[in-house]
Design an enzyme around this catalytic site. Structure first.
Site, PDB file in Angstrom:
ATOM      1  N   CYS A  84       1.171  -1.070  -0.283  1.00  0.00           N
ATOM      2  CA  CYS A  84       0.032   0.165  -0.162  1.00  0.00           C
ATOM      3  C   CYS A  84       0.832   1.267  -0.170  1.00  0.00           C
ATOM      4  CB  CYS A  84      -1.035  -0.007   0.963  1.00  0.00           C
ATOM      5  SG  CYS A  84      -1.930   1.538   1.160  1.00  0.00           S
ATOM      6  N   HIS A 194      -3.969  -5.385   1.056  1.00  0.00           N
ATOM      7  CA  HIS A 194      -3.030  -5.317   2.326  1.00  0.00           C
ATOM      8  C   HIS A 194      -2.887  -7.274   3.016  1.00  0.00           C
ATOM      9  CE1 HIS A 194      -2.307  -1.203   3.926  1.00  0.00           C
ATOM     10  NE2 HIS A 194      -3.023  -1.547   3.271  1.00  0.00           N
ATOM     11  N   GLU A 196      -0.481  -8.631   4.825  1.00  0.00           N
ATOM     12  CA  GLU A 196      -0.645  -8.708   6.858  1.00  0.00           C
ATOM     13  C   GLU A 196      -1.844  -9.050   7.334  1.00  0.00           C
ATOM     14  OE1 GLU A 196      -0.840  -6.015   5.113  1.00  0.00           O
ATOM     15  OE2 GLU A 196      -0.167  -4.341   5.750  1.00  0.00           O
TER      16      GLU A 196
END
Lengths: 225, 717
Positions: A84, A194, A196
């Site tokens: 990002c 994302h 994560e």
């Protein structure tokens, strides 16, 4: 293996990235003002708003002291993952091709999107199969991938588009549904979604782990050589 | 009258209040003192019309660690952890400049939470606007307020996990923007705002002090809106989430290293309120050298420095031997830190400017001596219409299916996705239930348990019956928590009302507070903090009385947190809870053009509490696959919501005599699960098929329900 996650003063997903990395290896935070990567095996440039990003996203972060070390690390073949804002920073720093433009909606968008693995020839996707679908959230205002026609042709020709938004899932108007691209050396990868935030069944999907596990497998394989 | 005494009126003080100031000081106040007093004695800072009535709310409970009076309330969530939370309004600034008004509303509530030492972990918002269909202004306020909330919350890395939005004509001029924040801290990290230790240093942290927001929140929030509000735009503060991000991380690191004696945020009335409250609470004095305050522009007057509402600032007390370390940490976080004074034992707030004393007041005069007013409530007499009828979209001639689709597509009930998509709900990696997945947001804790949070309020129903309507908000909030399996720990509220000097508004306020108190007592949920926003009136009249309730609960196993979606074909569907829904005050009554009037169903707290406990137990045991409370639009809309969320149909037969669109929120639920698990419950049907079918009433394809629900709000954004 050991990951280093850069922390800018405006990073938001730094701890999230740290926790995700720790699911597959060791990880520590690296401070933006330090000129030291502390010998990590891979660097993650996380999401957020590095220095507020009131100017173009990532435009100031590329001048951060730690980024000089990241550039050197990347030139030497080190593994660098930009998520990002990290993707935006790596583009601004010239470590990745293209640019991220404001979403066609001109609005921030959070959405759980489906991605498709478009290339497995990279340290970031080597553990996946071509066409595998990953459910991973996006959240950004400035995520529309753009590259001039010649650069775009090269990205296609050199198989450097690693992830695409699945049909109907492009949240921002990115060219050719591109969600993530790597550099020529294939050791630097940036993506808007994302991973994560997709590592725990409790909080959603676990599909993002594929990226972190690929990195671990790649680094482990390299260590054997 | 002298010029000085005329000045007090311009600053909003009554003649009586000014007389009191003269007698308390034994002299005329200086210009700086008058500016400080006028703000500290404003409605916004002094709660002068609400403080007495608020004493009726129960504030004690086994989990309460900090109650009202601190920057945020705090409850124990086990394992040595605490959750701080508070809701606050930013209505008038948002009505004047929606983007910055809403953004700084979020910024302000975040500071309240990290001021007690807790890391902000979630934001929720409660928003009210005029009807979007007929009003370009309402669409503009909606779009810009939502963008402002997203701008601040997304940029600072705190997830927005829930909220609510309603549209009613009475909010046309006076929109409501209430923001709630939750924070997490180990018990030992909690800090209070009381200053202590004469000789300790007062350090101002964060942004430069400018002329922005001079008297902003406190003046805007303490009088009615009217013509010429455009001119007030400069008194709305400008938010800088990057500055606040650094300030927040800096404060949390200072607390982690145990370097601070006390900490306080700068909100309304800026340095004046923060310093006088710190002094008064600690029973000490403070001396501030105002010309040491770093300013954004030259030529600022001492009173401007003392009352500026520039954002992203905090005030802390530090022992002299720790000052160096504090300043070093602030430098690392690129956060300005300036020693501006010291703690004294005088009990007075003394302000120096270029070597001269410009203010010298007992801190208690600023904080405690403002006169508190008794309300003069009077129930509006028969025939008095406070809120008129609205446009009628339905005339009673429609089929039940058409009625259901109109309800689902109405701006108040339609999918909130177009708004929630503009917020980041997942940052910080705790969010177990996002908006649209369940009736309450669920956040995992490091202890392995979780907390749940919901925010509710329905001004329309409070307008029908302030006492029952306000109690229903508490019931509905607790019902939402029950749906995810959580037990309530505490509650925060924001009381949004019109001008309390008008008897009917005073009546709404006192009745609503009594209703809140009754419901909190009955459910055993203490009020740990809150905020009051009065004078929400435009020339056309007051807003609907709008108490907003935010509730936090605890659940043992986040993997069992409830969901609202029907998921497995063949599952049984059961109705839990006794209720007698009625049409009065319902969304359907609104769509028929009826004014908010008429009796609400009686409150049976014992029965509601038993239903909550039953659902909570079913969810916590993992016995059901879905749980959803029956609220706006009645049981038909609740069933439709479960179907749309799961992408699957259902066939049910409602109990005889049950009004499918009638409302009695907070009392009953729809649950689904394997038939064996639901044995003993009032089973009304089964999950399955591609349509919602209610026997002898309607059958509508889920795809049709979804498209009505998806379009309802999206078409205005």
């Amino acid at each position: 293996m050991r990951f280093g996650v850069i922390r800018f003063p405006g990073s938001c997903d730094d701890v999230d990235a740290l926790l995700a990395c720790r699911r597959v290896g060791e990880a520590e935070l690296l401070w933006h003002a330090d000129r030291d990567l502390r010998g990590v095996d891979a660097v993650v440039v996380p999401g957020g708003f590095s220095y507020g990003d009131y100017l173009r996203a990532g435009a100031i972060a590329r001048f951060a002291p730690v980024m000089a070390q990241v550039a050197e690390f990347a030139r030497a073949g080190g593994i660098v993952l930009g998520i990002c804002n990290g993707f935006q920073v790596l583009c601004e720093a010239g470590l990745l091709p293209g640019a991220l433009l404001p979403n066609t909606s001109l609005r921030f968008v959070f959405r759980q999107v489906a991605l498709e693995v478009a290339s497995t020839d990279s340290p970031f996707t080597c553990g996946c199969e071509i066409g595998r679908r990953l459910s991973i959230p996006v959240k950004h205002t400035t995520g529309r991938f753009y590259a001039p026609a010649d650069q775009l042709r090269a990205l296609h020709a050199e198989d450097r588009i690693l992830l695409r938004y699945a049909p109907g899932h492009n949240p921002n108007g990115s060219l050719d549904d591109i969600a993530g691209v790597c550099n020529e050396g294939r050791n630097v990868f940036g993506l808007m979604p994302h991973p994560e935030h997709a590592v725990d069944p409790l909080t959603g999907s676990v599909d993002g782990l594929a990226i972190f596990e690929s990195i671990r497998a790649h680094v482990a394989g390299r260590a054997l050589v | 009258m002298t010029g000085a005494t005329a000045r007090h009126r311009e600053l909003g003080l009554t003649d009586g209040e000014y007389e009191l100031i003269l007698s308390l000081l034994g002299r005329e106040p200086s210009a700086t003192e008058l500016a400080m007093l006028s703000l500290m004695w404003s409605e916004h800072c002094a709660y002068k019309h609400s403080r007495k009535v608020l004493r009726r709310l129960p504030t004690d409970g086994p989990a309460v660690l900090m109650g009202p009076g601190e920057n945020a309330g705090v409850v124990d969530v086990g394992g040595g952890l605490a959750v701080a939370f508070k809701v606050e309004s930013h209505n008038h600034p948002s009505a004047v400049e929606p983007f910055q008004g809403a953004a700084t509303g979020v910024g302000g509530i975040l500071r309240d939470v990290f001021a007690v030492g807790a890391r902000p972990i979630a934001v929720l918002d409660s928003l009210r606007f005029g009807e979007p269909a007929g009003s370009r202004r309402s669409r503009y306020l909606l779009e810009r307020a939502v963008a402002g909330i997203g701008h601040y919350g997304n940029s600072i890395g705190v997830p927005t996990v829930g909220g609510e939005i309603y549209f009613e004509p009475s909010y046309e001029q006076n929109c409501l923007v209430n923001a709630m924040c939750l924070g997490l801290a180990p018990h030992e990290r909690l800090i209070r705002s009381a200053a202590a230790g004469p000789g300790n240093v007062l350090v101002l942290l964060g942004a430069l002090t400018g002329r922005d927001g001079i008297g902003g929140a406190s003046v805007l929030a303490s009088a009615e809106l009217g013509e010429g509000d455009e001119e007030k735009r400069p008194s709305v503060q400008i938010g800088d989430p990057f500055a606040e991000k650094k300030l927040m991380e800096c404060c949390l690191e200072l607390l982690e290293r145990e370097l601070l004696t006390s900490l306080q945020d700068l909100g309304a009335a800026g340095l004046t309120s923060s310093s006088s409250e710190m002094a008064a609470k600690g029973g000490v004095g403070l001396e501030i050298v105002a010309d040491r305050v770093p300013v954004r522009e030259p030529g600022m007057e001492p009173f401007e420095v003392m009352v500026s509402e520039s954002q992203e600032r905090m005030l802390c007390v530090v022992e002299p031997e720790r000052l160096e370390e504090v300043l070093a940490i602030c430098e690392r976080w690129e956060t300005l830190a300036t020693p501006i004074g010291q703690v004294t034992d005088s009990g007075r707030l003394r302000v120096l400017w270029r070597g001269e004393v410009v203010a010298d007041l007992a801190a208690s005069v600023l904080v405690d001596e403002c006169p508190l007013y008794d309300l003069e409530p009077a129930e509006p007499g028969a025939g008095i219409v406070l809120y008129g009828p609205g446009p009628a979209l339905l005339d009673g001639g429609q089929s039940a299916a058409e009625t259901l689709l109109t309800l689902l597509g109405s701006p108040n009930l339609a999918s909130r996705l177009p708004v929630f998509e503009q917020y980041d709900p997942v940052v910080q990696s705790r969010t177990v239930r996002r908006p649209d997945q369940a009736d309450a947001a669920v956040l995992a804790l490091p202890t392995g348990e979780a907390i749940a949070v919901a925010i509710d309020g329905n001004g329309r129903r409070v307008a029908c019956d302030p006492r029952r309507g306000a109690a229903e908000a508490v019931l509905e909030c607790a019902a939402n928590l029950a749906c995810v399996g959580a037990t309530p720990l505490g509650l925060t509220n924001c009381l949004n009302f019109g001008n309390p000097e008008k008897p009917h508004v005073a009546w709404q306020l006192t009745e609503a507070v009594d209703g809140l108190a009754q419901a909190c007592d009955a459910l055993g949920v203490p009020v740990v903090g809150g905020n009051v926003s009065l004078y929400n009136e435009a020339p056309s009249g007051p807003i609907l009385p709008t108490p907003v309730v935010g509730m936090v609960g605890r659940l043992a196993d986040p993997s069992r947190a409830g969901r609202l979606a029907f998921s497995a074909a063949g599952d049984a569907i059961a109705l839990v809870g006794a209720f007698e829904p009625v049409s009065g005050g319902s969304e359907l009554a609104k769509l028929r053009g009826e004014p908010p009037a008429g009796p609400l169903p009686e409150l049976d707290f014992e029965s509601a509490r038993a239903a909550h406990e039953r659902v909570r137990a079913l969810v916590a045991a993992g016995a059901v696959r879905s749980a959803h409370d029956i609220a706006e639009g009645g049981v038909a809309v609740a069933l439709a919501e479960c179907c749309v969320a799961g992408g699957v149909g259902a066939s049910v037969t409602l109990p005889a005599g049950l009004d499918p669109f009638g409302e009695a929120p907070g009392r009953a639920f729809i649950v689904s699960g394997p038939a064996e698990a639901l044995a003993g419950l009032d089973v009304i049907g089964r999950v399955g098929g591609e349509a919602l079918s209610i026997a002898d009433l309607l059958e509508v394809a889920v795809s049709e329900l979804r498209s009505a629900r998806d379009r309802g709000l999206a078409r205005f954004l």
